[in-house]
Design an enzyme around this catalytic site. Structure first.
Site, mmCIF file in Angstrom:
data_model
loop_
_atom_site.group_PDB
_atom_site.id
_atom_site.type_symbol
_atom_site.label_atom_id
_atom_site.label_comp_id
_atom_site.label_asym_id
_atom_site.label_seq_id
_atom_site.Cartn_x
_atom_site.Cartn_y
_atom_site.Cartn_z
ATOM 1 N N ASP A 196 0.840 -1.200 0.000
ATOM 2 C CA ASP A 196 0.000 0.000 0.000
ATOM 3 C C ASP A 196 0.878 1.254 0.000
ATOM 4 O O ASP A 196 1.802 1.352 0.803
ATOM 5 C CB ASP A 196 -0.851 -0.073 1.288
ATOM 6 C CG ASP A 196 -2.001 0.897 1.290
ATOM 7 O OD1 ASP A 196 -2.279 1.507 0.250
ATOM 8 O OD2 ASP A 196 -2.624 1.040 2.364
ATOM 9 N N ASP A 231 -9.993 5.175 -0.493
ATOM 10 C CA ASP A 231 -10.656 4.183 0.372
ATOM 11 C C ASP A 231 -12.187 4.264 0.324
ATOM 12 O O ASP A 231 -12.762 5.359 0.356
ATOM 13 C CB ASP A 231 -10.231 4.379 1.828
ATOM 14 C CG ASP A 231 -8.777 3.986 2.047
ATOM 15 O OD1 ASP A 231 -8.046 3.793 1.055
ATOM 16 O OD2 ASP A 231 -8.380 3.875 3.209
#
Ligand code: GLA
Length: 411
Positions: free
Chosen positions: A174, A231
């Site tokens: 990530d 997100d």
């Protein structure tokens, strides 16, 4: 301590001992790792399915939460339906590396360590995934006050070997502001891909680089899947806007390389049942990874029915690997078509408005490859013939109707 917890602790302790000896044995082979060059290249021929800890448990996740999710996947028939990865997201780490520079688990929330947890998950017939980042920090370090500087920058080979030793099958790598540490995305992701391949273990490589779009051409050769949006949140506005962004990227997806519009929120409580049906339908139509993000240990029957629908999952997992594309986008509803390997076509109608919509679709306007004669309603399970005339249906606010259309040649 309840009897169940006691039993769990004992079994974990046994697994920990067994794994410690295996880990010791494996350490010998670390000196000369096999270099396959592409061990994980086909690890995700269809979009990965499983569970991830982040959306529900965030930085408080414990080994009990992960074990309970793993058991639920098996007990609720979700493994049998295709959900096989149990992915532990950020905040599994202790705040410092070991004296030899290795990442290690938080001793309070993961007292038996990651190798033992991975062995427990594998013992249930599942696969195990973990989270890391290419810069100095993880997103938990940056955004959740999680202590430490737990990124893999400069430690890529060490971390890849640690993950392989722990029998990790899936790595989520990530971004987390790695550019602030001078990291170049293509270089960093290629470096970790190579380090994983050098371990000789097939590890699905899931990446997130910022900005998510445009989708740079190197991604498909480096990663099995890549995030396409920021997100997801457990609400309609977030979910539908992510779907719209991801739908526009259909041409980049295909077998072994998938667009990732983020993990599922189904069952987390922020959306209505029709909205979750839309969420799940759209993810299936987009050939998105199906990573459940709810507390599987406490799942209500409606959520289970939704995510275990075999006909919907078959659309997501179809071997043709085609991401659905929008054929009609009105103000109130959108229509998506996804060609399937056997010549069938999946079709979804999403009502994006707040009022009931009667929708009528004319075959000729859908651009279908052949004339469908049968219609399976994926959410009701009803099958009927489609002779002439339009396909008419009524879709409730924020709900989605989803069909599998079979052509004349097959009936
Ligand atoms: C980022 C990712 C999330 C999650 C968190 C963990 O925000 O996009 O999916 O992994 O980091 O810190």
């Amino acid at each position: 301590m309840t009897l169940l917890r006691l039993k769990r602790s004992i079994s974990l302790a046994i697994i920990a001992v067994i794994t410690a000896s295996l880990v010791q044995a494996c350490a010998w082979s670390e000196a000369a790792p096999a270099s396959t060059g592409s061990a994980g290249a086909r690890a995700a021929a269809t979009p990965p399915m499983g569970w991830n800890s982040w959306n529900h448990f965030g930085c408080s996740v414990t080994e009990d939460d992960v074990m309970s999710a793993a058991r639920a996947l098996v007990d609720d028939g979700l493994l049998a339906a295709g959900y096989r990865y149990v992915n532990l997201d950020d905040c599994w780490q202790a705040s410092h590396r070991t004296s030899t520079g290795e990442l290690t688990a938080d001793p309070l929330r993961f007292p038996h360590g990651i190798a033992a947890l991975s062995a427990y998950v594998h013992g249930l017939g599942l696969k195990f995934g973990l989270y890391a980042t290419p810069g100095r920090y993880t997103c938990g370090n940056l955004y959740n006050d999680y202590p430490g500087r737990l990124g893999s920058l400069g430690q890529e080979q060490t971390d890849a070997r640690t993950f392989a030793r722990w029998k990790v099958d899936y790595l989520k790598y990530d971004w987390c502001k790695a550019d602030h540490d001078g990291v170049h995305a293509q270089h960093a992701f290629t470096l970790m891909r190579g380090a994983l391949d050098d371990t000789g273990r097939a590890i699905v490589f899931s990446i997130h680089t910022v900005p998510e779009v445009p989708v740079s051409s190197w991604r498909a050769g480096t990663a099995d899947l890549w995030r396409t949006t920021r997100d997801i949140k457990d609400d309609w506005a977030s979910m539908i806007s992510i779907a719209r962004t991801n739908l526009a990227l259909a041409r980049f997806a295909g077998p072994g390389h998938w667009n990732d519009p983020d993990m599922l929120e189904v069952g987390n409580g922020g959306m209505t049942e029709p909205e979750y049906r839309t969420h799940f339908s759209l993810w299936c139509m987009m050939a998105a990874p199906l990573l459940l993000g709810n507390d599987l240990g406490h799942m209500d029957p409606a959520t289970l029915r939704l995510v275990a629908n075999r006909a919907a999952i078959a659309v997501d997992q179809d071997p043709l690997g085609s991401q659905g594309h929008v054929v009609e986008q009105g103000r109130s509803h959108s229509v998506i078509v996804k060609p399937l390997a056997d010549g069938d076509v999946a079709l979804s109608i999403t009502n994006e408005s707040a009022s009931v919509q009667a929708v009528s679709l004319v075959q000729g306007e859908l651009g279908l490859p052949n004339v469908p004669t049968r219609v399976l309603d994926i959410w009701t399970g009803e099958s009927r013939s489609w002779t002439t005339g339009p396909l008419t249906t009524t879709v409730m606010p924020h709900d989605t109707a989803m069909y599998r259309l079979s052509g004349a040649s097959r009936h």
